[in-house]
Motif scaffolding. Structure first.
Motif, PDB file in Angstrom:
ATOM      1  N   UNK A 154       0.610 -60.387 -13.198  1.00  0.00           N
ATOM      2  CA  UNK A 154       1.506 -59.666 -13.979  1.00  0.00           C
ATOM      3  C   UNK A 154       2.846 -59.975 -13.866  1.00  0.00           C
ATOM      4  N   UNK A 155       3.202 -60.401 -12.874  1.00  0.00           N
ATOM      5  CA  UNK A 155       4.700 -60.751 -12.629  1.00  0.00           C
ATOM      6  C   UNK A 155       5.050 -62.008 -13.472  1.00  0.00           C
ATOM      7  N   UNK A 156       4.103 -63.067 -13.722  1.00  0.00           N
ATOM      8  CA  UNK A 156       4.492 -63.913 -14.732  1.00  0.00           C
ATOM      9  C   UNK A 156       4.457 -63.550 -16.176  1.00  0.00           C
ATOM     10  N   UNK A 157       3.702 -62.574 -16.498  1.00  0.00           N
ATOM     11  CA  UNK A 157       3.687 -61.954 -17.828  1.00  0.00           C
ATOM     12  C   UNK A 157       5.227 -61.108 -18.127  1.00  0.00           C
ATOM     13  N   UNK A 158       5.606 -60.456 -16.968  1.00  0.00           N
ATOM     14  CA  UNK A 158       6.843 -59.816 -17.068  1.00  0.00           C
ATOM     15  C   UNK A 158       7.630 -60.922 -17.198  1.00  0.00           C
ATOM     16  N   UNK A 159       7.851 -62.099 -16.607  1.00  0.00           N
ATOM     17  CA  UNK A 159       8.868 -63.073 -16.785  1.00  0.00           C
ATOM     18  C   UNK A 159       8.780 -63.514 -18.250  1.00  0.00           C
ATOM     19  N   UNK A 160       7.626 -63.849 -18.687  1.00  0.00           N
ATOM     20  CA  UNK A 160       7.566 -64.299 -20.035  1.00  0.00           C
ATOM     21  C   UNK A 160       8.158 -63.183 -21.206  1.00  0.00           C
ATOM     22  N   UNK A 161       7.787 -62.084 -20.937  1.00  0.00           N
ATOM     23  CA  UNK A 161       8.574 -61.019 -21.799  1.00  0.00           C
ATOM     24  C   UNK A 161      10.023 -60.852 -21.835  1.00  0.00           C
ATOM     25  N   UNK A 162      10.555 -60.848 -20.467  1.00  0.00           N
ATOM     26  CA  UNK A 162      11.865 -61.108 -20.114  1.00  0.00           C
ATOM     27  C   UNK A 162      12.496 -62.169 -20.708  1.00  0.00           C
ATOM     28  N   UNK A 163      12.037 -63.591 -20.773  1.00  0.00           N
ATOM     29  CA  UNK A 163      12.596 -64.406 -21.235  1.00  0.00           C
ATOM     30  C   UNK A 163      12.703 -64.282 -22.773  1.00  0.00           C
ATOM     31  N   UNK A 164      11.546 -63.890 -23.580  1.00  0.00           N
ATOM     32  CA  UNK A 164      11.467 -63.674 -25.036  1.00  0.00           C
ATOM     33  C   UNK A 164      12.355 -62.728 -25.481  1.00  0.00           C
ATOM     34  N   UNK A 165      12.493 -61.612 -24.722  1.00  0.00           N
ATOM     35  CA  UNK A 165      13.209 -60.566 -25.054  1.00  0.00           C
ATOM     36  C   UNK A 165      14.777 -60.789 -24.864  1.00  0.00           C
ATOM     37  N   UNK A 166      15.222 -61.366 -23.921  1.00  0.00           N
ATOM     38  CA  UNK A 166      16.742 -61.819 -23.629  1.00  0.00           C
ATOM     39  C   UNK A 166      17.191 -62.620 -24.649  1.00  0.00           C
ATOM     40  N   UNK A 167      16.364 -63.705 -24.986  1.00  0.00           N
ATOM     41  CA  UNK A 167      17.030 -64.694 -25.847  1.00  0.00           C
ATOM     42  C   UNK A 167      17.261 -64.107 -26.999  1.00  0.00           C
ATOM     43  N   UNK A 168      16.503 -63.319 -27.928  1.00  0.00           N
ATOM     44  CA  UNK A 168      16.817 -62.468 -28.981  1.00  0.00           C
ATOM     45  C   UNK A 168      17.927 -61.549 -28.886  1.00  0.00           C
ATOM     46  N   UNK A 169      17.832 -60.550 -27.751  1.00  0.00           N
ATOM     47  CA  UNK A 169      18.806 -59.631 -27.680  1.00  0.00           C
ATOM     48  C   UNK A 169      20.218 -60.324 -27.427  1.00  0.00           C
ATOM     49  N   UNK A 170      20.330 -61.243 -26.600  1.00  0.00           N
ATOM     50  CA  UNK A 170      21.699 -62.040 -26.387  1.00  0.00           C
ATOM     51  C   UNK A 170      22.368 -62.589 -27.614  1.00  0.00           C
ATOM     52  N   UNK A 171      21.452 -62.989 -28.677  1.00  0.00           N
ATOM     53  CA  UNK A 171      21.869 -63.735 -29.725  1.00  0.00           C
ATOM     54  C   UNK A 171      22.494 -62.496 -30.588  1.00  0.00           C
ATOM     55  N   UNK A 172      21.671 -61.458 -30.576  1.00  0.00           N
ATOM     56  CA  UNK A 172      22.288 -60.096 -31.445  1.00  0.00           C
ATOM     57  C   UNK A 172      23.640 -59.722 -30.851  1.00  0.00           C
ATOM     58  N   UNK A 173      23.674 -59.575 -29.630  1.00  0.00           N
ATOM     59  CA  UNK A 173      25.019 -59.200 -28.918  1.00  0.00           C
ATOM     60  C   UNK A 173      26.117 -60.177 -29.344  1.00  0.00           C
ATOM     61  N   UNK A 174      25.927 -61.540 -29.451  1.00  0.00           N
ATOM     62  CA  UNK A 174      26.710 -62.303 -29.671  1.00  0.00           C
ATOM     63  C   UNK A 174      27.389 -62.041 -31.142  1.00  0.00           C
ATOM     64  N   UNK A 175      26.305 -61.795 -32.176  1.00  0.00           N
ATOM     65  CA  UNK A 175      26.683 -61.818 -33.536  1.00  0.00           C
ATOM     66  C   UNK A 175      26.828 -60.182 -33.996  1.00  0.00           C
ATOM     67  N   UNK A 176      27.147 -59.413 -33.010  1.00  0.00           N
ATOM     68  CA  UNK A 176      27.602 -58.193 -33.284  1.00  0.00           C
ATOM     69  C   UNK A 176      28.731 -57.902 -34.132  1.00  0.00           C
ATOM     70  N   UNK A 177      28.692 -56.628 -34.963  1.00  0.00           N
ATOM     71  CA  UNK A 177      29.774 -56.644 -35.946  1.00  0.00           C
ATOM     72  C   UNK A 177      30.889 -55.714 -35.357  1.00  0.00           C
ATOM     73  N   UNK A 178      30.781 -55.232 -34.248  1.00  0.00           N
ATOM     74  CA  UNK A 178      31.765 -54.515 -33.652  1.00  0.00           C
ATOM     75  C   UNK A 178      31.660 -54.256 -31.991  1.00  0.00           C
ATOM     76  N   UNK A 179      32.773 -53.777 -31.316  1.00  0.00           N
ATOM     77  CA  UNK A 179      32.723 -53.698 -29.960  1.00  0.00           C
ATOM     78  C   UNK A 179      31.591 -52.409 -29.642  1.00  0.00           C
ATOM     79  N   UNK A 180      31.700 -51.345 -30.507  1.00  0.00           N
ATOM     80  CA  UNK A 180      30.546 -50.340 -30.207  1.00  0.00           C
ATOM     81  C   UNK A 180      29.399 -50.840 -30.385  1.00  0.00           C
ATOM     82  N   UNK A 181      29.099 -51.705 -31.281  1.00  0.00           N
ATOM     83  CA  UNK A 181      27.699 -52.400 -31.435  1.00  0.00           C
ATOM     84  C   UNK A 181      27.406 -53.335 -30.380  1.00  0.00           C
ATOM     85  N   UNK A 182      28.240 -53.946 -29.851  1.00  0.00           N
ATOM     86  CA  UNK A 182      28.224 -55.001 -28.982  1.00  0.00           C
ATOM     87  C   UNK A 182      27.818 -54.175 -27.762  1.00  0.00           C
ATOM     88  N   UNK A 183      28.648 -53.132 -27.404  1.00  0.00           N
ATOM     89  CA  UNK A 183      28.528 -52.044 -26.054  1.00  0.00           C
ATOM     90  C   UNK A 183      27.043 -51.530 -26.194  1.00  0.00           C
TER      91      UNK A 183
END
Length: 566
Positions: free
Chosen positions: A495-524
């Motif tokens: 189960x922990x390996x599965x969590x690791x995989x899900x975390x990796x996939x999610x954070x890669x997409x989410x961090x990219x979204x944060x970097x390309x946020x349109x405003x400080x409010x959206x970033x936060x």
């Protein structure tokens, strides 16, 4: 063989490469001649055919580029290796997804490569569990019982490999350890500083552009100062083309660019109590991602940079248009141009202390080379791995030919010639310094003369830039030996390996979204969303399990590390 990248680790691949045209791995052979002239009674005639045998060498390191066609001329590095071992090599280096292709090889009944060089610890274990690769000690005792490897391989490195793999299966690249230094002591303070301070991750600065915008290195040592410099650099052109204020490290930027920013903004894998905490949950990570967000919003780098391969990154570095690069400096060939330097850490607006993790334990190798049990040439491969890791062999494939590519000074230290430096730079064609899996950092730091701008400008440029962060008085260096968890700490089907995989996939997409946020409010908002989702996915549960390992190793190693900032 497909190839996309070239490469121009020491402590790590970067340093060793800069100093020896790419790193070092191997051990000494006291009985070997220092001469690298090929023997006239070459092993290539051992089979009775008078012709060398061709072995297949697979690697998952897609930016490793040894010569595509093996040169059998005995006056070449490859030809001299053939003359000594009776082998030539055909390289199989996939342009991408090397581990995936190796997995498919394991599942198929097709002919398996003779030699495998990989970096993934989990893949090493898969190969071992498959029964397809030799324990090197068993292999050498059977096919080359006089091998120096059985006598002089550094005990501290071997212990790390056996702990990791359950046996001595993989030969490590870039050996650098206390036991190795007992055999090969550093030849000067230059190499001592390299071991103590240098690191691959960092920020490179183009001094030509810095001068053009009327600023100094001190002006860009702070986060705001650097952003101000980016704004000025936007207006500059080089050969008619607009300057790139910030270049990130291609599609691997979250593992390199972001990791350096996390460190320079003060993130650590432990909190103030010394408990393990994923860097994603460290408050300083928000500052690191925030810097990329501000840079994107200011137009200082383009979204497309986050999707390109290393070849594109290197091309931009070589163009002269890049003002700063943040990421793995080892993978850029920056040191071929003397306008590159580093200002050291970037001091965040939040005032946190920059951190640098350093290991005092022996490493188990960046590249790991294994011998297939399916090979038709076990005797020759045994002689080959013994030769490639001997003093004679390392002098040949790392430095070339005495009198042509290098000479020895009156202290017995190796000095590269202009031709040798040129041939090492052109390693994809000459083969000189191309065999990274058998580079030996400690050997190189011991045998070669400490470089100067007159004798080896590229090495000096590299070490000055790669040591700037560690040597800066603002940077806090700490020992990370207890914090390095095994790659397969969680079983693949758990189960922990599965969590690791899900975390990796999610954070890669989410961090990219944060970097390309349109405003400080959206970033936060995206940051708060990320932290909540990471906890929901079970990241804190993983940290609790990881902390058990960290506390156990902290006691075992006698090391206590606590968070400096948050």
């Amino acid at each position: 063989m497909k190839r996309k990248r070239s490469f121009v680790l020491g402590v790590t691949l970067a340093l060793s490469m800069a100093l020896t045209a790419c790193g070092g791995s191997g051990s000494s052979d006291e009985n070997a001649s220092d001469s690298t002239t090929p023997s006239t009674t070459a092993d290539s005639t051992a089979s009775g055919s008078g012709q060398p045998d061709k072995a297949v060498w697979f690697s998952s390191v897609d930016f490793w580029n040894p010569p595509a066609k093996w040169n059998t001329d005995p006056n070449s590095v490859e030809g001299a290796i053939t003359a000594k071992t009776g082998l030539t090599f055909e390289f199989n280096i996939p342009a991408q997804d090397g581990d995936t292709k190796l997995n498919l090889m394991l599942l198929s009944n097709k002919e398996f490569p003779d030699v495998l060089t990989i970096t993934n610890d989990v893949m090493v274990k898969k190969l071992i569990q498959s029964g397809k690769v030799w324990d090197l000690e068993e292999f050498l005792k059977k096919y080359d019982p006089d091998s120096h490897i059985l006598k002089d391989f550094p005990a501290d490195v071997k212990a790390v490999i056996e702990e990791r793999d359950g046996g001595f299966y993989a030969y490590p690249s870039h050996i650098n350890s206390e036991d190795a230094r007992k055999v090969y002591p550093p030849s000067g303070q230059f190499y001592i500083d390299t071991v103590d301070y240098a690191s691959n991750g960092g920020m490179l600065v183009n001094t030509n552009i810095l001068k053009e915008i009327g600023m100094t290195l001190d002006d860009i040592k702070t986060e705001q100062g650097l952003l101000n410099a980016y704004e000025k650099a936007k207006a500059v052109k080089v050969n008619g083309a607009a300057v790139i204020p910030l270049l990130v490290d291609g599609k691997g930027y979250q593992n390199t660019t972001l990791s350096f920013l996390q460190a320079t903004f003060g993130a650590m894998k432990v909190d103030k109590n010394g408990s393990y905490r994923d860097l994603l949950l460290a408050p300083e990570t928000k500052d690191a991602i925030g810097f990329l967000y501000k840079s994107m919003k200011g137009g200082y780098f383009e979204p497309g940079q986050m999707t390109v391969d290393n070849a594109a990154v290197k091309a931009d570095i070589a163009s002269g248009r890049v003002f700063t690069f943040i990421g793995n400096t080892a993978d850029t060939s920056f040191n071929l141009n003397d306008y590159w330097t580093s200002s050291g850490p970037i001091l965040s607006d939040s005032g946190k202390t920059p951190t640098l993790e350093k290991s005092k334990r022996a490493g188990g190798g960046w590249m790991k080379t294994l011998i297939s049990k399916d090979t038709k040439y076990p005797e020759k491969l045994a002689k080959w791995i013994s030769f490639m890791t001997s003093k004679e062999g390392m002098l040949l494939h790392i430095y070339g030919f005495e009198g042509k590519d290098y000479n020895f000074d009156d202290k017995g230290l190796l000095v590269k010639t202009e031709e040798g430096l040129k041939n090492a730079t052109d390693y994809m064609n000459t083969g000189l310094s191309a065999f990274w899996p058998f580079h030996h950092t400690t050997f190189s730091y011991s045998i070669q003369q400490p470089p100067t701008m007159e004798t080896d400008k590229a090495s000096v440029i590299a070490v000055q830039a790669q040591s700037a962060y560690g040597k800066d008085s603002a940077t806090q260096i700490y020992t990370n030996d207890a914090l390095n968890l095994p790659a397969d700490y969680f079983a693949a089907d758990s189960d922990n390996a599965n969590i690791e995989t899900q975390v990796k996939t999610y954070k890669e997409a989410q961090i990219a979204k944060m970097i390309m946020a349109k405003s400080d409010d959206e970033f936060n908002s995206l940051y708060e969303e990320m932290i909540a989702q990471l906890k929901k996915l079970g990241l804190e549960k993983l940290d609790a399990e990881r902390n058990k390992y960290v506390q156990e190793k902290s006691k075992e190693y006698g090391i206590e590390v606590k968070g400096i900032n948050s």
